[in-house]
Design a protein around this motif. Structure first.
Motif, PDB file in Angstrom:
ATOM      1  N   GLN A 126       1.226   9.140   9.458  1.00 27.88           N
ATOM      2  CA  GLN A 126       0.996   9.373   8.328  1.00 27.88           C
ATOM      3  C   GLN A 126       1.727   8.187   7.534  1.00 27.88           C
ATOM      4  O   GLN A 126       1.208   7.618   6.365  1.00 27.88           O
ATOM      5  N   ALA A 127       2.612   7.527   7.860  1.00 26.92           N
ATOM      6  CA  ALA A 127       3.387   6.265   7.185  1.00 26.92           C
ATOM      7  C   ALA A 127       2.206   5.320   7.529  1.00 26.92           C
ATOM      8  O   ALA A 127       2.279   4.573   6.312  1.00 26.92           O
ATOM      9  N   GLU A 128       1.535   5.094   8.465  1.00 26.44           N
ATOM     10  CA  GLU A 128       0.754   3.847   8.636  1.00 26.44           C
ATOM     11  C   GLU A 128      -0.372   4.062   7.542  1.00 26.44           C
ATOM     12  O   GLU A 128      -0.802   3.161   6.952  1.00 26.44           O
ATOM     13  N   LYS A 129      -0.760   5.455   7.433  1.00 25.27           N
ATOM     14  CA  LYS A 129      -1.745   5.749   6.509  1.00 25.27           C
ATOM     15  C   LYS A 129      -1.489   5.400   5.196  1.00 25.27           C
ATOM     16  O   LYS A 129      -2.231   5.098   4.171  1.00 25.27           O
ATOM     17  N   GLN A 130      -0.331   5.539   4.841  1.00 29.85           N
ATOM     18  CA  GLN A 130       0.059   5.655   3.352  1.00 29.85           C
ATOM     19  C   GLN A 130       0.305   4.063   2.961  1.00 29.85           C
ATOM     20  O   GLN A 130       0.277   3.921   1.723  1.00 29.85           O
TER      21      GLN A 130
END
Length: 370
Positions: free
Chosen positions: A300-304
């Motif tokens: 999720q952090a990578e996608k954000q």
């Protein structure tokens, strides 16, 4: 599970999305021995139609679609026809990190309860962007948008409503033009209420269309064309459902460096997008493993990250430990990016039944002109 290939059917029209899913495939294969094949779709309904055809043909456990990126009307259609696996989301170890008991948007899709048929994946909201070289004061409300079009004729447009961004603009306009008693938009539509609430929208569009690009006689069919017209200088104002795509386009020189992103003060249409597993997936357990990874703080952090996708996480920071929270620390924003806390307030998507009704009424009124 080892060596299985999960067929992930998802829209393929974004370089950021495609690149992120390549990263996901690498991570999942390294960790779990599962290959993720991104089947790039031009329209999500293509995958819905495939699952429906397989069900009609009696293919009940060897389907060609293992995961599908859906929300809204496509979810409503799949749920109605029993095309989605039920009651699997609560089995995911990372799903509680969304705090669904507090965040009802994690279990509601365009006004419909998800009933464990799809897992939340990300958040999106409508943002506008303009070229500040020519426009010093962009419109901040739907009413100001009409004044903008009067001041800058032929410099704004929206896609046809069979495009997701086109119908999203109509839903935003409909809700923004009806500031009172908006509860009706979150209930199944009926003819009487639709007629009453849409009247102000048609009056608005009747005034707006002649002021739009090419005098409103021609409208683009795809959202991506808006960005190209902004790049060419034919439009001075456009909009998107992915705020991060604007600074990314500026960095790629696909948009002028003078472009700036902002949100309307009368609200931004927003939604959560989801991932479903078709009822006849050939790799159910592997698909669940992939979705659980997609809900991990790392994924999720990578996608954000704006440079990756910029898709807002569905995880609730209150559910994360300090180390996990640190993954989401703010980046230095590009000058063209939406400012932090730039969304004034979200306008939730109306009940799914409003979408078809609105689209049909629009084409009945304007279709022959475009």
């Amino acid at each position: 599970m080892q060596g299985a290939t999960v067929q992930f059917h998802a829209w393929g029209g974004s370089a950021q999305v495609n690149g992120y899913l390549e990263w996901v495939s690498e991570q999942v294969e390294a960790r779990y021995g599962i290959e993720v094949n991104h089947v790039k779709l031009a329209d999500t309904s293509d995958a819905v139609s495939r699952v429906l055809a397989e069900k009609a043909a009696g293919n009940l456990n060897q389907g060609s679609v293992d995961l599908i990126w859906i929300n809204g009307e496509n979810f409503a259609a799949m749920s109605e026809h029993g095309l989605l696996l039920k009651n699997w989301v609560s089995q995911l170890a990372n799903f509680p990190l969304t705090l669904p008991e507090k965040n009802t948007a994690m279990v509601t899709d365009f006004g419909l309860p998800t009933q464990g048929q799809e897992a939340p994946w990300g958040k999106a909201a409508m943002v506008f962007y303009y070229n500040k070289r020519y426009v010093s004061s962009p419109p901040k409300t739907i009413h100001e948008l009409l004044h903008f079009a009067q001041r800058y004729p032929n410099r704004f447009s929206y896609p046809l409503p069979n495009d997701y961004l086109g119908i999203s603009f109509l839903k935003y306009a409909l809700i923004a033009l009806n500031p009172d008693n908006r509860d009706v938009f979150y209930q199944p539509v009926n003819d009487t209420v639709f007629r009453q609430r849409s009247e102000v929208l048609w009056r608005f569009l009747d005034k707006l269309h002649p002021l739009m690009w090419k005098g409103g006689r021609y409208m683009v069919s795809q959202a991506s064309t808006l960005q190209r017209l902004m790049s060419d200088g034919e439009l001075l104002l456009a909009f998107s459902f992915t705020a991060s795509e604007i600074p990314s386009a500026v960095k790629r020189y696909d948009l002028p460096e003078s472009v700036r992103t902002y949100a309307m003060s009368d609200g931004s249409l927003g939604n959560v997008h989801f991932i479903g597993i078709p009822f006849n997936s050939a790799h159910v357990e592997e698909a669940k493993t992939v979705v659980n990874f997609l809900l991990s703080p790392e994924a999720q952090a990578e996608k954000q990250k704006v440079a990756v996708w910029g898709d807002e996480t569905v995880l609730d920071m209150a559910a994360l430990n300090p180390m996990q929270q640190a993954r989401f620390q703010s980046e230095t924003l590009h000058p063209s990016a939406l400012p932090i806390a730039g969304i004034y307030h979200l306008l939730p998507e109306p009940h799914a039944s409003w979408t078809d009704k609105l689209r049909e009424a629009w084409f009945a009124r304007y279709g022959e002109r475009f």
